[in-house]
Design a protein around this motif. Structure first.
Motif, PDB file in Angstrom:
ATOM      1  N   MET A   1       0.838  -1.181   0.000  1.00 40.02           N
ATOM      2  CA  MET A   1       0.000   0.000   0.000  1.00 40.02           C
ATOM      3  C   MET A   1       0.884   1.246   0.000  1.00 40.02           C
ATOM      4  SD  MET A   1      -2.881   1.272   2.726  1.00 40.02           S
ATOM      5  CE  MET A   1      -1.872   1.826   4.088  1.00 40.02           C
ATOM      6  N   LEU A   2       0.585   2.166  -0.873  1.00 34.73           N
ATOM      7  CA  LEU A   2       1.264   3.462  -0.920  1.00 34.73           C
ATOM      8  C   LEU A   2       0.413   4.481  -0.184  1.00 34.73           C
ATOM      9  CD1 LEU A   2       2.298   3.522  -4.676  1.00 34.73           C
ATOM     10  CD2 LEU A   2       3.825   3.304  -2.722  1.00 34.73           C
ATOM     11  N   GLY A   3       1.072   5.455   0.440  1.00 36.21           N
ATOM     12  CA  GLY A   3       0.303   6.477   1.133  1.00 36.21           C
ATOM     13  C   GLY A   3       1.131   7.686   1.490  1.00 36.21           C
ATOM     14  N   GLU A   4       0.454   8.651   2.115  1.00 35.63           N
ATOM     15  CA  GLU A   4       1.102   9.878   2.583  1.00 35.63           C
ATOM     16  C   GLU A   4       1.332   9.803   4.077  1.00 35.63           C
ATOM     17  OE1 GLU A   4      -0.516  13.634   1.376  1.00 35.63           O
ATOM     18  OE2 GLU A   4      -1.205  12.806  -0.532  1.00 35.63           O
ATOM     19  N   LEU A   5       2.496  10.279   4.517  1.00 34.74           N
ATOM     20  CA  LEU A   5       2.770  10.382   5.947  1.00 34.74           C
ATOM     21  C   LEU A   5       2.017  11.576   6.508  1.00 34.74           C
ATOM     22  CD1 LEU A   5       6.651   9.834   5.970  1.00 34.74           C
ATOM     23  CD2 LEU A   5       4.885   8.138   6.462  1.00 34.74           C
ATOM     24  N   ASN A   6       1.503  11.430   7.734  1.00 33.15           N
ATOM     25  CA  ASN A   6       0.879  12.582   8.391  1.00 33.15           C
ATOM     26  C   ASN A   6       1.973  13.418   9.065  1.00 33.15           C
ATOM     27  OD1 ASN A   6       1.421  11.492  11.007  1.00 33.15           O
ATOM     28  ND2 ASN A   6      -0.481  10.311  10.942  1.00 33.15           N
ATOM     29  N   ASP A   7       1.598  14.552   9.619  1.00 32.60           N
ATOM     30  CA  ASP A   7       2.578  15.465  10.227  1.00 32.60           C
ATOM     31  C   ASP A   7       3.397  14.790  11.322  1.00 32.60           C
ATOM     32  OD1 ASP A   7       1.737  17.475   8.518  1.00 32.60           O
ATOM     33  OD2 ASP A   7       0.486  18.474  10.021  1.00 32.60           O
ATOM     34  N   GLU A   8       2.750  13.995  12.159  1.00 36.59           N
ATOM     35  CA  GLU A   8       3.457  13.311  13.247  1.00 36.59           C
ATOM     36  C   GLU A   8       4.479  12.317  12.700  1.00 36.59           C
ATOM     37  OE1 GLU A   8       2.323  10.177  16.771  1.00 36.59           O
ATOM     38  OE2 GLU A   8       0.901  11.781  16.366  1.00 36.59           O
ATOM     39  N   GLN A   9       4.127  11.588  11.667  1.00 38.75           N
ATOM     40  CA  GLN A   9       5.048  10.627  11.055  1.00 38.75           C
ATOM     41  C   GLN A   9       6.218  11.334  10.372  1.00 38.75           C
ATOM     42  OE1 GLN A   9       1.847   8.872   8.760  1.00 38.75           O
ATOM     43  NE2 GLN A   9       2.115   6.892   9.821  1.00 38.75           N
ATOM     44  N   GLN A  66      15.980  15.890   1.817  1.00 36.79           N
ATOM     45  CA  GLN A  66      15.289  14.606   1.725  1.00 36.79           C
ATOM     46  C   GLN A  66      15.916  13.615   2.687  1.00 36.79           C
ATOM     47  OE1 GLN A  66      16.458  11.438   0.284  1.00 36.79           O
ATOM     48  NE2 GLN A  66      14.471  10.505   0.582  1.00 36.79           N
ATOM     49  N   VAL A  67      15.052  12.831   3.328  1.00 32.59           N
ATOM     50  CA  VAL A  67      15.511  11.775   4.229  1.00 32.59           C
ATOM     51  C   VAL A  67      14.589  10.577   4.040  1.00 32.59           C
ATOM     52  CG1 VAL A  67      14.143  12.587   6.209  1.00 32.59           C
ATOM     53  CG2 VAL A  67      16.216  11.261   6.605  1.00 32.59           C
ATOM     54  N   ASP A  68      15.136   9.378   4.208  1.00 36.72           N
ATOM     55  CA  ASP A  68      14.301   8.193   4.088  1.00 36.72           C
ATOM     56  C   ASP A  68      14.730   7.114   5.062  1.00 36.72           C
ATOM     57  OD1 ASP A  68      16.606   7.052   2.816  1.00 36.72           O
ATOM     58  OD2 ASP A  68      15.869   7.713   0.880  1.00 36.72           O
ATOM     59  N   ASN A  75       8.917  -1.605   1.598  1.00 38.09           N
ATOM     60  CA  ASN A  75       8.643  -1.058   2.929  1.00 38.09           C
ATOM     61  C   ASN A  75       9.600   0.097   3.185  1.00 38.09           C
ATOM     62  OD1 ASN A  75       6.633  -3.015   4.309  1.00 38.09           O
ATOM     63  ND2 ASN A  75       8.117  -4.356   3.309  1.00 38.09           N
ATOM     64  N   TRP A  76       9.099   1.299   3.035  1.00 40.32           N
ATOM     65  CA  TRP A  76       9.947   2.483   3.181  1.00 40.32           C
ATOM     66  C   TRP A  76       9.102   3.699   3.552  1.00 40.32           C
ATOM     67  CZ3 TRP A  76       8.151   6.166  -0.056  1.00 40.32           C
ATOM     68  CH2 TRP A  76       7.484   5.766  -1.216  1.00 40.32           C
ATOM     69  N   GLN A  77       9.809   4.724   4.035  1.00 40.08           N
ATOM     70  CA  GLN A  77       9.222   6.036   4.298  1.00 40.08           C
ATOM     71  C   GLN A  77      10.196   7.085   3.772  1.00 40.08           C
ATOM     72  OE1 GLN A  77       8.425   6.711   8.422  1.00 40.08           O
ATOM     73  NE2 GLN A  77       7.162   4.888   8.644  1.00 40.08           N
ATOM     74  N   SER A  78       9.661   8.183   3.280  1.00 39.71           N
ATOM     75  CA  SER A  78      10.506   9.246   2.753  1.00 39.71           C
ATOM     76  C   SER A  78       9.866  10.601   3.038  1.00 39.71           C
ATOM     77  CB  SER A  78      10.682   9.061   1.241  1.00 39.71           C
ATOM     78  OG  SER A  78      11.482  10.094   0.704  1.00 39.71           O
ATOM     79  N   VAL A  79      10.701  11.569   3.401  1.00 42.21           N
ATOM     80  CA  VAL A  79      10.242  12.940   3.629  1.00 42.21           C
ATOM     81  C   VAL A  79      11.057  13.870   2.747  1.00 42.21           C
ATOM     82  CG1 VAL A  79      10.213  14.854   5.292  1.00 42.21           C
ATOM     83  CG2 VAL A  79       9.427  12.583   5.984  1.00 42.21           C
ATOM     84  N   ILE A  80      10.372  14.807   2.127  1.00 46.46           N
ATOM     85  CA  ILE A  80      11.012  15.901   1.402  1.00 46.46           C
ATOM     86  C   ILE A  80      10.573  17.195   2.077  1.00 46.46           C
ATOM     87  CG2 ILE A  80      11.177  17.152  -0.781  1.00 46.46           C
ATOM     88  CD1 ILE A  80      10.671  14.512  -2.202  1.00 46.46           C
ATOM     89  N   ALA A  81      11.545  18.056   2.355  1.00 46.56           N
ATOM     90  CA  ALA A  81      11.246  19.343   2.994  1.00 46.56           C
ATOM     91  C   ALA A  81      11.938  20.446   2.205  1.00 46.56           C
ATOM     92  CB  ALA A  81      11.732  19.334   4.438  1.00 46.56           C
ATOM     93  N   LYS A 143       6.867  20.617   4.249  1.00 43.81           N
ATOM     94  CA  LYS A 143       7.291  19.222   4.349  1.00 43.81           C
ATOM     95  C   LYS A 143       6.212  18.319   3.741  1.00 43.81           C
ATOM     96  CE  LYS A 143       8.299  20.517   8.798  1.00 43.81           C
ATOM     97  NZ  LYS A 143       8.149  20.305  10.206  1.00 43.81           N
ATOM     98  N   SER A 144       6.670  17.233   3.150  1.00 47.66           N
ATOM     99  CA  SER A 144       5.791  16.244   2.552  1.00 47.66           C
ATOM    100  C   SER A 144       6.397  14.875   2.784  1.00 47.66           C
ATOM    101  CB  SER A 144       5.652  16.525   1.053  1.00 47.66           C
ATOM    102  OG  SER A 144       4.900  15.522   0.419  1.00 47.66           O
ATOM    103  N   GLY A 145       5.561  13.875   2.969  1.00 43.79           N
ATOM    104  CA  GLY A 145       6.073  12.524   3.189  1.00 43.79           C
ATOM    105  C   GLY A 145       5.245  11.466   2.512  1.00 43.79           C
ATOM    106  N   ARG A 146       5.893  10.401   2.108  1.00 43.74           N
ATOM    107  CA  ARG A 146       5.244   9.273   1.480  1.00 43.74           C
ATOM    108  C   ARG A 146       5.760   7.977   2.110  1.00 43.74           C
ATOM    109  NH1 ARG A 146       2.931  13.063  -0.260  1.00 43.74           N
ATOM    110  NH2 ARG A 146       2.520  13.701  -2.383  1.00 43.74           N
ATOM    111  N   PHE A 147       5.010   6.888   1.917  1.00 43.77           N
ATOM    112  CA  PHE A 147       5.442   5.586   2.412  1.00 43.77           C
ATOM    113  C   PHE A 147       4.894   4.484   1.523  1.00 43.77           C
ATOM    114  CE2 PHE A 147       1.272   5.983   4.356  1.00 43.77           C
ATOM    115  CZ  PHE A 147       0.753   4.703   4.281  1.00 43.77           C
ATOM    116  N   GLU A 148       5.506   3.315   1.678  1.00 45.97           N
ATOM    117  CA  GLU A 148       4.951   2.092   1.101  1.00 45.97           C
ATOM    118  C   GLU A 148       5.100   1.002   2.143  1.00 45.97           C
ATOM    119  OE1 GLU A 148       5.203  -0.979  -2.693  1.00 45.97           O
ATOM    120  OE2 GLU A 148       6.577   0.709  -2.620  1.00 45.97           O
ATOM    121  N   ASN A 149       4.026   0.252   2.341  1.00 45.37           N
ATOM    122  CA  ASN A 149       4.007  -0.923   3.228  1.00 45.37           C
ATOM    123  C   ASN A 149       3.473  -2.087   2.416  1.00 45.37           C
ATOM    124  OD1 ASN A 149       4.791   0.514   5.489  1.00 45.37           O
ATOM    125  ND2 ASN A 149       2.689   0.863   6.175  1.00 45.37           N
ATOM    126  N   SER A 150       4.129  -3.238   2.511  1.00 44.88           N
ATOM    127  CA  SER A 150       3.576  -4.398   1.817  1.00 44.88           C
ATOM    128  C   SER A 150       2.964  -5.358   2.809  1.00 44.88           C
ATOM    129  CB  SER A 150       4.663  -5.099   1.008  1.00 44.88           C
ATOM    130  OG  SER A 150       5.661  -5.610   1.845  1.00 44.88           O
TER     131      SER A 150
END
Length: 150
Positions: A1-9, A66-68, A75-81, A143-150
Motif C-alpha cells: 500500500m502506498l500512502g502519505e505520511l501525516n505530520d506526526e510521522q 530529503q531523508v528516508d 517497505n519504506w518512508q521518505s520525507v522531502i522538505a 514538508k511532505s512525506g510518502r510511504f509504502e508498506n507491503s
C-alpha cells in the motif's frame, strides 16, 4: 500500500535519522549531496567545509532536503522538505551546533574512543582555531512525506 505520511510521522522520521540529502541549484544545474544532520523540530542543522555545496547555497539559499528509512524495496518512508539555507556565524551558536551534532551522530558511530570524524572536533573551543567548519541551518517552510508498506 502506498500512502502519505501525516505530520506526526513526518516529524518522527526527520527526528530519527542522521543522514539526509540536500539538493541545491546553481544557474539551473541541480546538485545533491548527503549530509549528517540534527533536526531540532524546526530546522535542519548541518556542517561542512568550504566546497561546492556551500558555494551554491550561498548563491541560491533555496534548498530541498530529503531523508528516508528503507527496510526493503516494498517497505519504506521518505520525507522531502523545502527551506532556506542560513549560515551560522555566531561562535557560541556554532559551538552549540557542534555539540548537538556530535551527540546525535555518536550513537551511530563505531564503538571505541570518542571519534572526531566528519570534521567534528572533540572540543567546542577548537572552532575557529584548528577547525574551519561551516555550520548552517536549513529553516524548513514546507514538508511532505510518502510511504509504502507491503
Amino acid at each position: 500500500m502506498l500512502g502519505e505520511l501525516n505530520d506526526e510521522q513526518i516529524e518522527k522520521l526527520l527526528s530519527s535519522q542522521v543522514t539526509g540529502r540536500i539538493a541545491c541549484s546553481n544557474d539551473g544545474v541541480p546538485y545533491i549531496v548527503p549530509i549528517n544532520y540534527y533536526y531540532d523540530g524546526e530546522k535542519i542543522i548541518g556542517h561542512s567545509v568550504e566546497g561546492k555545496k556551500i558555494s551554491i547555497m550561498r548563491k541560491n539559499p533555496v534548498v530541498c532536503f530529503q531523508v528516508d528509512q528503507i527496510t526493503n524495496i516494498f517497505n519504506w518512508q521518505s520525507v522531502i522538505a523545502w527551506g532556506r539555507f542560513e549560515e551560522i556565524s555566531d561562535m557560541e551558536e556554532k559551538g552549540k551546533c557542534m555539540e548537538a551534532l556530535k551527540a546525535r551522530i555518536r550513537p551511530f558511530s563505531a564503538p571505541g574512543p570518542d571519534h572526531t570524524s566528519h570534521g567534528l572536533s572533540g572540543r567546542a573551543e577548537d572552532l575557529g582555531l584548528h577547525l574551519q567548519l561551516i555550520f548552517y541551518k536549513i529553516v524548513l517552510v514546507m514538508k511532505s512525506g510518502r510511504f509504502e508498506n507491503s
